[in-house]
Write a protein that holds these residues in place. Structure first.
Motif, PDB file in Angstrom:
ATOM      1  N   TYR A   1      54.627   0.902  55.199  1.00 38.36           N
ATOM      2  CA  TYR A   1      54.305  -0.193  54.276  1.00 38.36           C
ATOM      3  C   TYR A   1      53.002  -0.881  54.690  1.00 38.36           C
ATOM      4  O   TYR A   1      52.124  -1.121  53.844  1.00 38.36           O
ATOM      5  CB  TYR A   1      55.447  -1.209  54.237  1.00 38.36           C
ATOM      6  CG  TYR A   1      55.109  -2.426  53.416  1.00 38.36           C
ATOM      7  CD1 TYR A   1      55.057  -2.353  52.026  1.00 38.36           C
ATOM      8  CD2 TYR A   1      54.816  -3.640  54.023  1.00 38.36           C
ATOM      9  CE1 TYR A   1      54.725  -3.467  51.268  1.00 38.36           C
ATOM     10  CE2 TYR A   1      54.485  -4.757  53.273  1.00 38.36           C
ATOM     11  CZ  TYR A   1      54.443  -4.666  51.883  1.00 38.36           C
ATOM     12  OH  TYR A   1      54.098  -5.766  51.135  1.00 38.36           O
ATOM     13  N   ALA A   2      52.883  -1.192  55.973  1.00 40.77           N
ATOM     14  CA  ALA A   2      51.668  -1.867  56.439  1.00 40.77           C
ATOM     15  C   ALA A   2      50.440  -1.001  56.191  1.00 40.77           C
ATOM     16  O   ALA A   2      49.383  -1.494  55.751  1.00 40.77           O
ATOM     17  CB  ALA A   2      51.790  -2.202  57.924  1.00 40.77           C
TER      18      ALA A   2
ATOM     19  N   GLU B   1      49.465  -0.998  52.475  1.00 43.23           N
ATOM     20  CA  GLU B   1      48.806  -2.252  52.073  1.00 43.23           C
ATOM     21  C   GLU B   1      47.374  -2.314  52.606  1.00 43.23           C
ATOM     22  O   GLU B   1      46.458  -2.773  51.915  1.00 43.23           O
ATOM     23  CB  GLU B   1      49.615  -3.455  52.561  1.00 43.23           C
ATOM     24  CG  GLU B   1      50.951  -3.609  51.863  1.00 43.23           C
ATOM     25  CD  GLU B   1      50.799  -3.792  50.365  1.00 43.23           C
ATOM     26  OE1 GLU B   1      50.079  -4.719  49.945  1.00 43.23           O
ATOM     27  OE2 GLU B   1      51.374  -2.994  49.601  1.00 43.23           O
ATOM     28  N   LEU B   2      47.166  -1.863  53.839  1.00 43.52           N
ATOM     29  CA  LEU B   2      45.817  -1.861  54.402  1.00 43.52           C
ATOM     30  C   LEU B   2      44.919  -0.850  53.681  1.00 43.52           C
ATOM     31  O   LEU B   2      43.731  -1.107  53.461  1.00 43.52           O
ATOM     32  CB  LEU B   2      45.875  -1.562  55.900  1.00 43.52           C
ATOM     33  CG  LEU B   2      46.428  -2.693  56.783  1.00 43.52           C
ATOM     34  CD1 LEU B   2      46.770  -2.172  58.165  1.00 43.52           C
ATOM     35  CD2 LEU B   2      45.449  -3.840  56.885  1.00 43.52           C
TER      36      LEU B   2
ATOM     37  N   TYR C   1      48.600  -6.372  59.525  1.00 46.83           N
ATOM     38  CA  TYR C   1      48.931  -6.748  58.149  1.00 46.83           C
ATOM     39  C   TYR C   1      49.532  -8.152  58.084  1.00 46.83           C
ATOM     40  O   TYR C   1      49.099  -8.986  57.292  1.00 46.83           O
ATOM     41  CB  TYR C   1      49.901  -5.731  57.533  1.00 46.83           C
ATOM     42  CG  TYR C   1      50.357  -6.166  56.162  1.00 46.83           C
ATOM     43  CD1 TYR C   1      49.469  -6.152  55.081  1.00 46.83           C
ATOM     44  CD2 TYR C   1      51.648  -6.644  55.952  1.00 46.83           C
ATOM     45  CE1 TYR C   1      49.873  -6.593  53.832  1.00 46.83           C
ATOM     46  CE2 TYR C   1      52.053  -7.088  54.701  1.00 46.83           C
ATOM     47  CZ  TYR C   1      51.163  -7.059  53.645  1.00 46.83           C
ATOM     48  OH  TYR C   1      51.557  -7.501  52.405  1.00 46.83           O
TER      49      TYR C   1
ATOM     50  N   LYS D   1      43.739  -7.401  56.775  1.00 41.12           N
ATOM     51  CA  LYS D   1      43.485  -6.208  55.969  1.00 41.12           C
ATOM     52  C   LYS D   1      42.133  -6.215  55.263  1.00 41.12           C
ATOM     53  O   LYS D   1      41.537  -5.159  55.059  1.00 41.12           O
ATOM     54  CB  LYS D   1      44.604  -5.994  54.945  1.00 41.12           C
ATOM     55  CG  LYS D   1      44.629  -6.967  53.781  1.00 41.12           C
ATOM     56  CD  LYS D   1      45.673  -6.524  52.766  1.00 41.12           C
ATOM     57  CE  LYS D   1      45.590  -7.375  51.506  1.00 41.12           C
ATOM     58  NZ  LYS D   1      46.529  -6.895  50.470  1.00 41.12           N
TER      59      LYS D   1
ATOM     60  N   VAL E   1      49.620  -1.880  63.795  1.00 39.77           N
ATOM     61  CA  VAL E   1      49.296  -1.908  62.361  1.00 39.77           C
ATOM     62  C   VAL E   1      50.087  -3.005  61.648  1.00 39.77           C
ATOM     63  O   VAL E   1      49.549  -3.735  60.808  1.00 39.77           O
ATOM     64  CB  VAL E   1      49.585  -0.535  61.716  1.00 39.77           C
ATOM     65  CG1 VAL E   1      49.374  -0.597  60.208  1.00 39.77           C
ATOM     66  CG2 VAL E   1      48.695   0.533  62.314  1.00 39.77           C
TER      67      VAL E   1
ATOM     68  N   SER F   1      56.998  -5.138  57.342  1.00 40.33           N
ATOM     69  CA  SER F   1      55.906  -4.411  58.007  1.00 40.33           C
ATOM     70  C   SER F   1      55.914  -4.578  59.521  1.00 40.33           C
ATOM     71  O   SER F   1      55.185  -3.879  60.217  1.00 40.33           O
ATOM     72  CB  SER F   1      54.549  -4.894  57.471  1.00 40.33           C
ATOM     73  OG  SER F   1      54.355  -6.262  57.778  1.00 40.33           O
ATOM     74  N   TYR F   2      56.729  -5.497  60.035  1.00 41.42           N
ATOM     75  CA  TYR F   2      56.786  -5.783  61.472  1.00 41.42           C
ATOM     76  C   TYR F   2      58.262  -5.952  61.818  1.00 41.42           C
ATOM     77  O   TYR F   2      58.809  -7.058  61.689  1.00 41.42           O
ATOM     78  CB  TYR F   2      55.986  -7.060  61.776  1.00 41.42           C
ATOM     79  CG  TYR F   2      55.682  -7.264  63.236  1.00 41.42           C
ATOM     80  CD1 TYR F   2      54.512  -6.753  63.798  1.00 41.42           C
ATOM     81  CD2 TYR F   2      56.542  -7.979  64.058  1.00 41.42           C
ATOM     82  CE1 TYR F   2      54.220  -6.941  65.142  1.00 41.42           C
ATOM     83  CE2 TYR F   2      56.256  -8.174  65.401  1.00 41.42           C
ATOM     84  CZ  TYR F   2      55.091  -7.651  65.934  1.00 41.42           C
ATOM     85  OH  TYR F   2      54.810  -7.839  67.269  1.00 41.42           O
TER      86      TYR F   2
END
Length: 382
Positions: free
Chosen positions: A316-317, A320-321, A254, A259, A250, A74-75
């Protein structure tokens, strides 16, 4: 099903402890990052490969980051990729030992460790170069390079190479590659104000800001009440309402566990979440020419991988959020123009920063032009 999951988790813990207990921490990290810790055979193979690579290498390069290895989902910090690329591009002459997850510190502490030669390289915010080369802090100038493409255009431009990198090198650093993460956003806490779509929606909102004078001025200009809070204290400040909103990317929201305490996120594209891998210049220059070339070739490979990863990491992030009922808001061109009119770098309020950081309005104009000129790299924008 739960029994099977418990067995896998137990195997992962056992293998991780076995590796770290024998001092094979990097092997444990590589196996974990590849999702192999559940398999005794795969763990043994990874450990043997790492041991052989380290023994065959002529040089060891420690690279430290603030992020756990799995964070690239996600990062997109790409630390495992950089390790692999350096080892391969130098023909095995360099073995990379990773120190992820803040083991050796984060931010300014990593910059000091690289400058002092305690470690060979690290990942950190470009802003951490500002004490040594103030011009680098221009990346925090609102709307100068807030979008991914403008940021990428700027840091890979000839002007940046001529005006910025030499000043960074004077302080003892060799930039390996600039990392594109995504723009900072406006994220509102659960139970706080509703969605923020225009600057007027920020009126009276207590906005968590870091120590950056530019970010504090920007949020004042767009109507918020800037509230400086140390990063480590930010989650509790958001939960308790000490601050109503904050502005990481974002992916960072996450990774750092926000979140469940947010309600709305808006893509205002004002300032990038900008990172860099830097290397100790003296160590880099002490390497044979072919090793130097290999490290820079590996950095180029990793740059391409980073840029390609940006949209999938964001997706993806966001997914999930959204599971935690966070709502996302993209702005129209007209809405973005309203934000830029209120706080953008074209306002005279920023002239003193331009002079102080760039050294002259002429140099700033060159950097501005570079940000708006499509370079050799393409990256997806939010």
């Amino acid at each position: 099903m739960d029994t099977k999951r418990d067995e896998l988790a137990s195997a992962e813990r056992r293998n991780f402890l076995k590796l770290t207990g024998t001092g094979a921490f990097t092997a444990a990290m590589v196996a974990g990052g590849a999702g192999l810790l559940w398999s005794d055979a795969a763990v043994a193979q990874t450990q043997n490969e790492e041991r052989e690579r380290e023994a065959a290498a002529e040089h060891t390069m420690t690279i430290a980051t603030a992020y756990v290895l799995g964070a690239s989902r996600s990062y997109p910090i790409m630390q495992l990729d950089l390790k692999e690329n350096i080892q391969n591009s130098t023909g095995g002459k360099v073995y990379v030992k990773l120190a992820p997850g803040g083991q050796l510190g984060a931010g300014g502490a990593l910059v000091q460790a690289v400058q002092g030669g305690t470690i060979q390289a690290a990942q950190h915010s470009i802003s951490n170069f500002a004490p040594f080369a103030p011009i680098t802090d221009l990346i925090n100038m609102p709307y100068l390079c807030g979008s991914n493409q403008r940021f990428t255009n700027l840091v890979h431009s000839d002007v940046w190479a001529q005006e910025v990198n030499p000043k960074v090198e004077e302080a003892g650093f060799k930039p390996l590659f600039y990392v594109n993460i995504d723009p900072r956003v406006v994220a509102v806490r659960a139970g706080g104000a509703g969605p923020v779509l225009t600057p007027s929606d920020l009126s009276g909102v207590k906005f968590r800001v870091p120590g950056s004078e530019m970010l504090q001025q920007y949020y004042r200009m767009v109507g918020a009440n800037p509230t400086p809070v140390a990063w480590g204290e930010t989650p509790s400040a958001i939960k308790q309402g000490v601050a109503d909103a904050l502005d990481p990317s974002v992916g960072a929201l996450y990774v750092f566990g926000f979140k469940d305490i947010l309600s709305h996120v808006t893509f205002t594209q004002a300032v990038p979440d900008s990172q860099v891998y830097s290397c100790n210049l003296e160590w880099f220059n002490s390497m044979p020419a072919d090793v130097q070339d290999g490290i820079m070739e590996a950095s180029e490979f990793s740059r391409h991988q980073n840029l390609a990863k940006v949209p999938s990491a964001r997706a993806y992030a966001m997914a999930e959020l959204m599971k935690a009922n966070v709502e996302f808001h993209s702005l129209s061109d007209d809405q973005l123009a309203e934000w830029q009119d209120a706080g953008g770098y074209q306002n005279s309020d920023w002239d003193s920063f331009k002079m102080e950081l760039a050294g002259s309005m002429d140099t700033f104009a060159k950097l501005e032009e570079a940000a708006g000129t499509q370079g050799r790299y393409y990256v997806h924008d939010a």
